[in-house]
Structure formats: C-alpha cells, structure tokens
Design an enzyme around this catalytic site. Structure first.
Site, PDB file in Angstrom:
ATOM      1  N   ILE A  70       0.772  -1.228   0.187  1.00 44.20           N
ATOM      2  CA  ILE A  70       0.050   0.044  -0.039  1.00 44.20           C
ATOM      3  C   ILE A  70       1.057   1.339   0.103  1.00 44.20           C
ATOM      4  O   ILE A  70       0.431   2.240  -0.531  1.00 44.20           O
ATOM      5  CB  ILE A  70      -0.899   0.060   1.252  1.00 44.20           C
ATOM      6  CG1 ILE A  70      -1.826  -1.350   1.152  1.00 44.20           C
ATOM      7  CG2 ILE A  70      -1.900   1.197   1.149  1.00 44.20           C
ATOM      8  CD1 ILE A  70      -2.874  -1.297   2.298  1.00 44.20           C
ATOM      9  N   THR A 122       6.047  -4.437  16.749  1.00 42.61           N
ATOM     10  CA  THR A 122       5.976  -3.665  15.532  1.00 42.61           C
ATOM     11  C   THR A 122       4.865  -2.755  15.540  1.00 42.61           C
ATOM     12  O   THR A 122       4.932  -1.617  15.037  1.00 42.61           O
ATOM     13  CB  THR A 122       5.962  -4.636  14.193  1.00 42.61           C
ATOM     14  OG1 THR A 122       6.929  -5.519  14.073  1.00 42.61           O
ATOM     15  CG2 THR A 122       5.856  -3.953  12.887  1.00 42.61           C
ATOM     16  N   ALA A 179      -2.768   4.117   9.651  1.00 44.69           N
ATOM     17  CA  ALA A 179      -3.531   2.928   8.817  1.00 44.69           C
ATOM     18  C   ALA A 179      -3.786   1.877   9.961  1.00 44.69           C
ATOM     19  O   ALA A 179      -3.086   1.066  10.605  1.00 44.69           O
ATOM     20  CB  ALA A 179      -2.515   2.438   7.900  1.00 44.69           C
ATOM     21  N   TYR A 217      -3.105  -9.200  16.686  1.00 45.27           N
ATOM     22  CA  TYR A 217      -3.211  -8.111  15.696  1.00 45.27           C
ATOM     23  C   TYR A 217      -4.034  -7.140  15.894  1.00 45.27           C
ATOM     24  O   TYR A 217      -3.951  -5.922  15.949  1.00 45.27           O
ATOM     25  CB  TYR A 217      -3.270  -8.858  14.343  1.00 45.27           C
ATOM     26  CG  TYR A 217      -3.279  -7.921  13.144  1.00 45.27           C
ATOM     27  CD1 TYR A 217      -1.859  -7.408  12.920  1.00 45.27           C
ATOM     28  CD2 TYR A 217      -3.908  -7.448  12.400  1.00 45.27           C
ATOM     29  CE1 TYR A 217      -1.543  -6.313  11.949  1.00 45.27           C
ATOM     30  CE2 TYR A 217      -3.840  -6.631  11.565  1.00 45.27           C
ATOM     31  CZ  TYR A 217      -2.666  -5.944  11.207  1.00 45.27           C
ATOM     32  OH  TYR A 217      -2.640  -5.036  10.231  1.00 45.27           O
ATOM     33  N   LYS A 266      -3.563  -3.284  16.998  1.00 39.85           N
ATOM     34  CA  LYS A 266      -4.064  -2.208  16.132  1.00 39.85           C
ATOM     35  C   LYS A 266      -5.137  -1.335  16.931  1.00 39.85           C
ATOM     36  O   LYS A 266      -5.255  -0.145  16.865  1.00 39.85           O
ATOM     37  CB  LYS A 266      -4.671  -2.595  15.234  1.00 39.85           C
ATOM     38  CG  LYS A 266      -4.109  -3.173  13.758  1.00 39.85           C
ATOM     39  CD  LYS A 266      -3.086  -2.032  13.395  1.00 39.85           C
ATOM     40  CE  LYS A 266      -2.164  -2.281  12.071  1.00 39.85           C
ATOM     41  NZ  LYS A 266      -1.787  -1.068  11.645  1.00 39.85           N
TER      42      LYS A 266
END
Ligand code: UDP
Length: 322
Positions: free
Chosen positions: A12, A95, A117, A149, A153
C-alpha cells in the site's frame, strides 16, 4: 507538501508514494524492508522528489530527522499478513505498538498531521454487519495469536486518539478492509495474490475451511485517493473511517473467479484451518464495512470490481516474471 510514508516500500505504501508524487508532493519513505520490498519502489527511485530511508521507525533519531521537515505523516508500517502474525506474535505486537508509539511521539514534537492505517481486524469476530466505526470489538481469547493483531491495532487507535484529545495532535484513523492489487505478495498469506499465483502456475488453489467465508476486496487504487483525501480534510481530524468495498464474495467463488479470469486448469482444494494456520484458529465468516462516514465526508467511491482486481494482479505477476 513534504510527506513521510512509514512502510513506504510495502504494497500500500508504494502505491501511496506513487500517487502523492504524481500530485506534486515530496515524499520520504521510511521502511526497514522486513516485509516491504525495494522492487515496489524501483520506478520511483529516479524521481528527485522521492527519497527512501532504509531504517526501522523505532530508530528515534532517524525518525525525528525525517519527521522534522514533514507536513504530514502516513503511518503504514505494521506487521502484515495473518500467517506471519500467527507465526510471529512477538514481532507483531512490538512492530505495531512500538512503531505507532514512536511515530506519534515524533509527530507530537512538531504538531505534524498523522494518518494511522488501522484495520478491519479491530472489529474482531463480531457478526453485526455492516461494521460501523463505533461498533463494539468482539475478540477471541489471548491464547489465540490471531487476536494480538486486532488488539495491537486497537491500542494504536487508542494511542492516536489520546494524542488528539490530550495534546491536540491532528490524527486521522483509517480502517482498511481487505485491500488488494498489484505488488501485494502472497508470501504472508493474503488470499488474492496466493490464488492468482497458484492459478497461473497451474498449482492447486488452496481454499481454507469450507470456503463459504466471505470478504469484500477493494482495489488499492480505490483506497489510495481516500487515504490522501482524509489526511488533508480538516473535518476528518480525530475521526475513524472505514475504507473498503461493500461488495462481498465467498472464498469458494473467488477461487472459481480466479480460475476463469486467468483461464487456469488448477484444481480447487480445501484445507482445514488447523492445518493452514494453527489449532483453534478462528476465522471471520464475513466482513462488510459500513462506508457511509467516508462516503459522506470525502465522496469515497469504489470503481473497480473483483474481476478487474484479479486481472490487474494477474498482469502484475506475469510482468514480474519476465
Ligand atoms: N484464505 C484461503 N486460502 C489462502 C489464503 C487465505 O482460503 O491460501 C482465506 C482466509 O482463511 C480468509 C480469507 O481467505 O478466510 C481472506 O484471507 P486474507 O489473509 O487475505 O485476509 P483476512 O480477511 O483473513 O485478513
């Protein structure tokens, strides 16, 4: 404008860099090349308005240097792909959380606008479709790596919103739904590039589970204008926006479609989730975004259907082979 794209060598990120350069911006991409690739940026390297810094965003000095002269930051650097996430949960958590923390700290030092994002994974396994931005998150247990995940996020979003509320930092959060297109690799488990590569090679097309789970795939070239428009829209500040297509297809139907579009004779095989990922793996049956918010604010529109997506991805893989 001077912009920084974290994860600029990713799928992206590289499309975003290309679009922003075409629109007259000066772009600095920062990427540690852990999952991104120099190949994605090859065509941009000769552009004098483009610069690539190969470094981790957790290198505070380097990040500070690139952010100090930026008017906006697009923060796309993140762990990528369900398979990699399940296999390397420590890296996923670090990360996503440490990376976003570093970016927001740097942005706050200069009051720089930031696009974060995020992901439709934040909704988890909720079955209330379509997903509206203020819907509840429904997550599985911490013993299943997949949910790290989603959680990481969600922490990124909490942190961005906290910087906005407490420090007035202009942040915009985009929740991307199954974004696909040329340059996406199947290496980390993404279904569209995997199926297209399998079909082109005449290998079995690997459908996981019963294949009746459905996804809405959106062409990256439809997603990019929305990301850019939201980031420059003052009314988007402090907001969360779903970005994606509402046109769903089951994975079985996707496999058939890929076969047809690529004129492939591959057989379609079904593989149990436990074998594909890990024992106890939980998948979403369906995932559909409510896109009324992004549509009414910036006039978001999806212009490419799944047939066109498969064609573009197939063309990419064929030309990459030559
Ligand atoms: N999938 C599949 N075969 C593959 C890779 C993925 O059937 O080789 C399935 C996967 O289990 C999921 C859907 O395709 O139900 C979409 O997977 P992807 O990893 O692309 O995105 P997700 O929606 O899971 O984030």
């Amino acid at each position: 404008m001077n912009v920084v794209i974290t994860g600029g060598a990713g799928f992206i990120g590289s499309h975003l860099a290309e679009a922003l350069l075409a629109g007259g911006d000066t772009v600095t991409a920062i990427d540690d090349l852990s999952t991104g690739s120099l190949k994605n940026l090859e065509h941009l390297r000769p552009n004098p308005n483009f610069d690539l810094v190969v470094e981790s965003i957790t290198n505070e000095g380097v990040l500070d240097h690139v952010v100090s002269s930026a008017d906006a930051i697009y923060h796309l650097a993140a762990a990528v792909g369900v398979r990699l996430i399940v296999e390397r949960p420590v890296r996923t958590i670090e990360t996503n959380i440490l990376g976003t923390d570093a970016v927001l700290k740097a942005a706050a030092r200069y009051g720089t606008r930031v696009f974060i994002a995020s992901s439709s994974e934040v909704y988890g396994k909720s079955e209330r479709m379509p997903f509206a931005e203020d819907a509840d998150m429904v997550l599985g247990p911490t013993t299943h790596s997949r949910w790290c995940y989603s959680c990481s996020k969600a922490i990124d979003e909490f942190l961005a919103l906290a910087y906005h509320r407490q420090r007035g930092l202009p942040v915009v959060i985009g929740r991307l739904f199954n974004t696909v297109g040329p340059r996406q690799t199947g290496q980390y488990g993404m279904v569209v590039p995997r199926f297209v590569e399998q079909a082109l090679a005449g290998e079995p097309i690997t459908v996981y589970g019963d294949g009746e789970q459905a996804r809405c795939f959106c062409h990256v070239r439809d997603v990019i204008p929305a990301v850019a428009a939201l980031t420059s829209e003052p009314k988007a500040e402090g907001g969360i926006f779903n970005i994606g297509s509402t046109d769903c297809i089951t994975i079985n139907a996707l496999a058939e479609r890929v076969k047809t579009v690529t004129a492939s004779r591959s057989e379609i095989v079904h593989i149990p989730y436990a074998q594909a990922y890990e024992a106890g793996f939980e998948d979403m049956r369906v995932r559909v975004p409510d896109i009324s918010r992004v549509t009414s604010l910036i006039g978001f529109r999806v212009t490419r259907d799944i047939g066109q997506i498969i064609q573009d991805v197939a063309r990419y893989f064929k030309s990459a082979k030559q």
